[in-house]
Design an enzyme around this catalytic site. Structure first.
Site, PDB file in Angstrom:
ATOM      1  N   TYR A 239      16.013  14.856  80.577  1.00 20.42           N
ATOM      2  CA  TYR A 239      15.401  13.882  79.674  1.00 20.42           C
ATOM      3  C   TYR A 239      15.823  12.549  80.320  1.00 20.42           C
ATOM      4  O   TYR A 239      16.907  12.267  80.738  1.00 20.42           O
ATOM      5  CB  TYR A 239      16.260  14.064  78.360  1.00 20.42           C
ATOM      6  CG  TYR A 239      15.658  12.984  77.272  1.00 20.42           C
ATOM      7  CD1 TYR A 239      14.131  12.973  76.845  1.00 20.42           C
ATOM      8  CD2 TYR A 239      16.484  11.874  77.091  1.00 20.42           C
ATOM      9  CE1 TYR A 239      13.931  11.923  76.031  1.00 20.42           C
ATOM     10  CE2 TYR A 239      15.996  10.935  75.878  1.00 20.42           C
ATOM     11  CZ  TYR A 239      14.747  10.989  75.592  1.00 20.42           C
ATOM     12  OH  TYR A 239      14.261   9.946  74.706  1.00 20.42           O
TER      13      TYR A 239
ATOM     14  N   ASP B 198      19.791   9.760  87.527  1.00 25.57           N
ATOM     15  CA  ASP B 198      19.861   9.326  86.022  1.00 25.57           C
ATOM     16  C   ASP B 198      21.206   9.609  85.819  1.00 25.57           C
ATOM     17  O   ASP B 198      21.510  10.636  85.090  1.00 25.57           O
ATOM     18  CB  ASP B 198      18.705   9.880  85.372  1.00 25.57           C
ATOM     19  CG  ASP B 198      18.716   9.504  83.753  1.00 25.57           C
ATOM     20  OD1 ASP B 198      19.790   8.795  83.666  1.00 25.57           O
ATOM     21  OD2 ASP B 198      17.986   9.768  82.922  1.00 25.57           O
TER      22      ASP B 198
ATOM     23  N   LYS C 202      24.325   3.840  77.776  1.00 24.51           N
ATOM     24  CA  LYS C 202      25.504   4.406  77.196  1.00 24.51           C
ATOM     25  C   LYS C 202      26.639   3.676  77.360  1.00 24.51           C
ATOM     26  O   LYS C 202      26.908   2.384  77.010  1.00 24.51           O
ATOM     27  CB  LYS C 202      25.530   5.859  77.265  1.00 24.51           C
ATOM     28  CG  LYS C 202      24.155   6.509  76.736  1.00 24.51           C
ATOM     29  CD  LYS C 202      24.425   8.161  76.785  1.00 24.51           C
ATOM     30  CE  LYS C 202      23.039   8.672  76.547  1.00 24.51           C
ATOM     31  NZ  LYS C 202      22.663   8.759  75.306  1.00 24.51           N
TER      32      LYS C 202
HETATM   33  C1  LIG Z   1      19.985  11.205  81.076  1.00 25.48           C
HETATM   34  C2  LIG Z   1      19.293  10.224  79.837  1.00 25.48           C
HETATM   35  N1  LIG Z   1      18.667   9.202  80.458  1.00 25.48           N
HETATM   36  C3  LIG Z   1      17.874   8.266  79.615  1.00 25.48           C
HETATM   37  C4  LIG Z   1      18.055   8.375  78.144  1.00 25.48           C
HETATM   38  C5  LIG Z   1      17.684   7.428  77.552  1.00 25.48           C
HETATM   39  O1  LIG Z   1      18.371   6.473  77.085  1.00 25.48           O
HETATM   40  P1  LIG Z   1      18.096   5.543  75.764  1.00 25.48           P
HETATM   41  O2  LIG Z   1      18.025   6.585  74.529  1.00 25.48           O
HETATM   42  O3  LIG Z   1      19.051   4.380  75.763  1.00 25.48           O
HETATM   43  O4  LIG Z   1      16.597   4.954  75.923  1.00 25.48           O
HETATM   44  C6  LIG Z   1      18.941   9.347  77.833  1.00 25.48           C
HETATM   45  C7  LIG Z   1      19.437   9.205  76.097  1.00 25.48           C
HETATM   46  O5  LIG Z   1      19.991  10.028  75.798  1.00 25.48           O
HETATM   47  C8  LIG Z   1      19.755  10.156  78.572  1.00 25.48           C
HETATM   48  O6  LIG Z   1      20.609  11.046  78.365  1.00 25.48           O
END
Ligand SMILES: Cc1ncc(COP(=O)(O)O)c(C=O)c1O
Length: 429
Positions: A144, A239, A267
């Site tokens: 994700y 990511d 985060k």
């Molecule tokens: C690996 C990863 N990338 C991107 C995101 C998206 O981040 P946000 O919820 O701050 O938009 C998340 C959210 O949980 C994530 O776990």
């Protein structure tokens, strides 16, 4: 457990907010029941609107590496708020923030601050496309990367066909540039690369996945992926929104010993405030406006409160490298306790853990990718979740998420959790 007040608030919330929540997984849809409304948190715990106390293992879905409201973040926020909440002009703290990120994560030579993980990943993909002039990119099934249109895509029939939007509102056009590969399967990458020669701008991957439960990449897979990206001039994006500053001060790339071209963060980098960042090689990052032509902007990007909280978090990490040893010890203690309980009930459920990210899958098959994760009994997870909740242990309200351990979790907290886990398993099996 009395949850009357939470129930009332949920009914009220549903009148004005779609589904009563501002992010879907909060609604408890995959475990059943109504969500709890949280009033306050401190250390390893939080309390709901009815005053019930929980040991929290979601930590706001990752940011709270030190538990709720650590004094060094609160103090930094208090000091910053006195000077103003937002200026829309550069501040010195943004330089300190960028500098400390480049110190902790050596592959990041330059960095741009944004407001969420989603913004970070979508901007990183744009930077990659702007850099090499190609349009397609590869993502992995089960990873994700936030909710930008072109990430919400699933595989067509076979990985070589066009992707299909997984959400109404995402167009076929958006799906057309997203290619899907299988996690830990280098063959699926090779096929996509040879079928789309010189057309792939980037590969984006969660180097330790946390969004299909916790799944680690295999060493040879990630090495080969790095080599293919080099050979084909494809930008490799890690990511690290979840793994950044969690699995090590230098993120998953430190654990794996692989340098990506670009990285994305969120985060922990915001110390609990809405922050994201993307960064990496100077030659790519210099393409970003205003030094280059790739447009990227944000009214609140680099916001002084967010920078103060985020910098306090990163400074604490930099000054206290021993926290990762502490997190490892606490997490392995919890894992061992869970494993012992599983043995006692005669189950060999897959338990994946990297540092303070952990997941127990309700399947006895090893979990290495999305397909194997899907062999989990999610209905059983739902029962387990409620058994734990009733014992004051707050886990992610969905199977395919991580359990996060913080430095604030005490031995007493962990022992209580292990005991609850045993009782929960005995009741549901
Ligand atoms: C690996 C990863 N990338 C991107 C995101 C998206 O981040 P946000 O919820 O701050 O938009 C998340 C959210 O949980 C994530 O776990």
């Amino acid at each position: 457990m009395n949850t009357e007040k939470s129930k009332q608030l949920f009914e009220e919330a549903k009148k004005y907010i779609p589904g009563g929540v501002n992010s879907p997984v909060r609604a408890f849809k995959s475990v059943g029941g109504d969500p709890l409304f949280i009033k306050k948190g401190k250390g390893s715990k939080f309390w709901d609107a009815d005053g019930n106390e929980y040991i929290d293992y979601i930590g706001s879905w990752g940011p709270h590496l030190f538990g709720h409201n650590p004094s060094f973040i609160i103090d930094a926020l208090k000091a910053a708020i006195e000077n103003g909440t937002s200026f829309g002009a550069p501040t010195e703290m943004e330089i300190k923030m960028a500098e400390i990120i480049t110190q902790l994560v050596p592959s990041v030579e330059m960095v741009r601050m944004v407001n969420s993980g989603t913004e970070a990943t979508m901007s990183a993909v744009r930077a990659a496309r702007g850099y090499n002039g190609r349009e397609k990119f590869i993502k992995f099934e089960g990873c994700y990367h936030g909710h930008a249109d072109y990430f919400l895509i699933k595989a067509g029939s076979g990985a070589l066909t066009l992707g299909i939007p997984t959400s109404p509102g995402v167009t076929k056009g958006n799906a057309a540039d997203t290619l899907l590969a299988d996690y830990n399967d280098i063959g699926s990458i090779k096929k996509l690369v040879s079928a789309n020669k010189n057309e792939i701008a980037a590969v984006i991957i969660e180097p330790i996945a946390g969004n299909m439960g916790v799944v680690k990449v295999k060493d040879d897979f990630i090495k080969e992926l790095r080599a293919i990206c080099d050979e084909e001039k494809i930008v490799l994006i890690f990511d690290e929104v979840m793994t950044g500053f969690r699995v090590a001060a230098g993120g998953a790339q430190e654990v794996l010993g692989i340098k990506p071209d670009l990285s994305t963060f969120g985060k922990i980098i915001g110390g609990g405030l809405p922050v994201g960042a993307f960064g990496g090689k100077k030659e790519i990052m210099e393409k970003i406006a205003p030094s280059g032509p790739v447009y990227q902007a944000g009214t609140l990007s680099g916001n002084p409160l967010a920078m103060a909280a985020g910098y306090a978090a990163l400074k604490h990490i930099k000054d206290n490298p021993s926290i990762y040893k502490e997190l490892e010890e606490k997490s392995s203690y919890l894992e061992k306790g869970f494993k012992k309980n599983l043995e006692a009930v005669g189950k060999n459920y897959a338990m994946n853990r990297v540092g303070s990210m952990m997941c127990m899958f309700f399947t006895e098959k090893p979990v290495n990718d999305f397909k194997s994760a899907l062999t989990s009994d999610t209905a059983l997870y739902g029962k387990y979740f409620h058994e734990m909740l009733n014992r004051g242990i707050y886990l992610a309200p969905a199977q395919f998420e991580a359990l996060f351990i913080s430095t604030a979790h005490s031995k007493e907290n962990l022992d209580k959790t292990i005991k609850a886990h045993k009782e929960a398993l005995e009741n549901i099996l």
